[in-house]
Design an enzyme around this catalytic site. Structure first.
Site, mmCIF file in Angstrom:
data_model
loop_
_atom_site.group_PDB
_atom_site.id
_atom_site.type_symbol
_atom_site.label_atom_id
_atom_site.label_comp_id
_atom_site.label_asym_id
_atom_site.label_seq_id
_atom_site.Cartn_x
_atom_site.Cartn_y
_atom_site.Cartn_z
ATOM 1 C CG HIS A 1 45.960 42.433 41.890
ATOM 2 N ND1 HIS A 1 44.625 42.139 42.051
ATOM 3 C CD2 HIS A 1 46.406 41.655 40.876
ATOM 4 C CE1 HIS A 1 44.270 41.210 41.180
ATOM 5 N NE2 HIS A 1 45.326 40.902 40.460
ATOM 6 C CG ASN B 1 41.797 32.538 43.227
ATOM 7 O OD1 ASN B 1 41.157 31.977 44.098
ATOM 8 N ND2 ASN B 1 41.635 32.245 41.943
ATOM 9 C CB ALA C 1 48.104 37.974 39.819
#
Length: 265
Positions: free
Chosen positions: A216, A186, A117
């Site tokens: 993120h 992750n 991602a």
């Protein structure tokens, strides 16, 4: 090795269903779905036969992990020792130094990981060749419900469940955080693998009840420059701990491994 990669897919969840369906519909040239490995009965709706891990290693030359860090720990070395390649989606497993070293030392199969991602990993890898980065920070923001963990005490759980705005849940390094949040962070491991130092990446995990998107933010700086990547993804409706984009990142990695040309790798 044959010109068509024979793929065994581990996991028929939010990631696996998208990846498996695309493979079954021949959307990835040079790769075909040979079987699915899952510890639950899949019935007649699955697009490929359900096999055990040992059976999959008999008929596949590439295993795609889409079922969690535990699969990498339990089966990674056996996959590689059989001569089968392994594509890891749950990169958090690779923050275990001993496991990572064993996987890299095991063959003749090869291990690969997908960025999932977050973007910019290729640039961080390139910058790393110029010299170490002075500072690397990652801030991950998700819905509180996706961050609840069995190890949390009642005080922290209450803090998550009653939050009316963003609250920091935990901070640490990329070595520490993926262990605490195995299904949700992750990205921290992926950034650390690109940088080449688990302890150099400082990570903040933030819970936000108003977070429509999973966010993120990667910030890195060093003698050669400063870099910032800010991504915001819709969570998967079936599994909000996973961003909708993750299976498509896996498919892109699969396409590269299958030898598709004319793409930026």
């Amino acid at each position: 090795m044959s010109t068509v990669r024979k793929v065994g897919l581990v996991g028929w969840g939010a990631i696996g269903r998208v990846v498996g369906t695309a493979l079954a519909e021949q959307q990835v040239p040079g790769a075909e779905l040979t079987c699915i490995i899952d510890n639950r009965p899949l019935g007649d709706t699955a697009p490929a036969p359900q096999r055990t891990f040992d059976e999959a290693l008999e008929c596949c030359d590439l295993i795609v992990e889409a079922a969690g860090q535990g699969v990498v720990r339990e089966w990674g070395e056996r996959v590689l020792a059989s001569g089968t390649d392994l594509l890891v989606a749950s990169t958090g497993a690779l923050t275990d130094d001993d496991l990572s070293k064993r996987l890299l030392a095991t063959g003749p199969g090869r291990v690969y990981f997908t960025g999932g991602a977050v973007g910019g990993l290729d640039l961080l890898q390139a910058v790393r060749s110029l010299g170490p980065l002075d500072e690397v920070r990652l801030t991950t923001t998700k819905l509180p419900s996706t961050l609840e963990q069995p190890w949390m005490d009642e005080e922290l759980l209450s803090k998550l469940r009653t939050a009316t705005g963003p609250v920091e849940v935990m901070s640490g390094t990329a070595r520490d955080i993926p262990v605490k949040f195995p299904k949700s962070t992750n990205v921290a491991a992926s950034v650390a693998l690109a940088v080449g130092d688990l302890d150099a990446v400082r990570v903040r995990v933030v819970a936000d009840p108003g977070a429509r998107h999973t966010r993120h933010v990667v910030e890195a700086s060093g003698a050669h420059g400063a870099y910032r990547f800010d991504v915001a993804h819709l969570p998967d409706p079936g599994n909000p701990a996973t961003s909708q984009v993750v299976p498509y990142a896996v498919l892109r990695s699969l396409a590269a491994l299958a030898g598709r040309t004319g793409q930026i790798l």
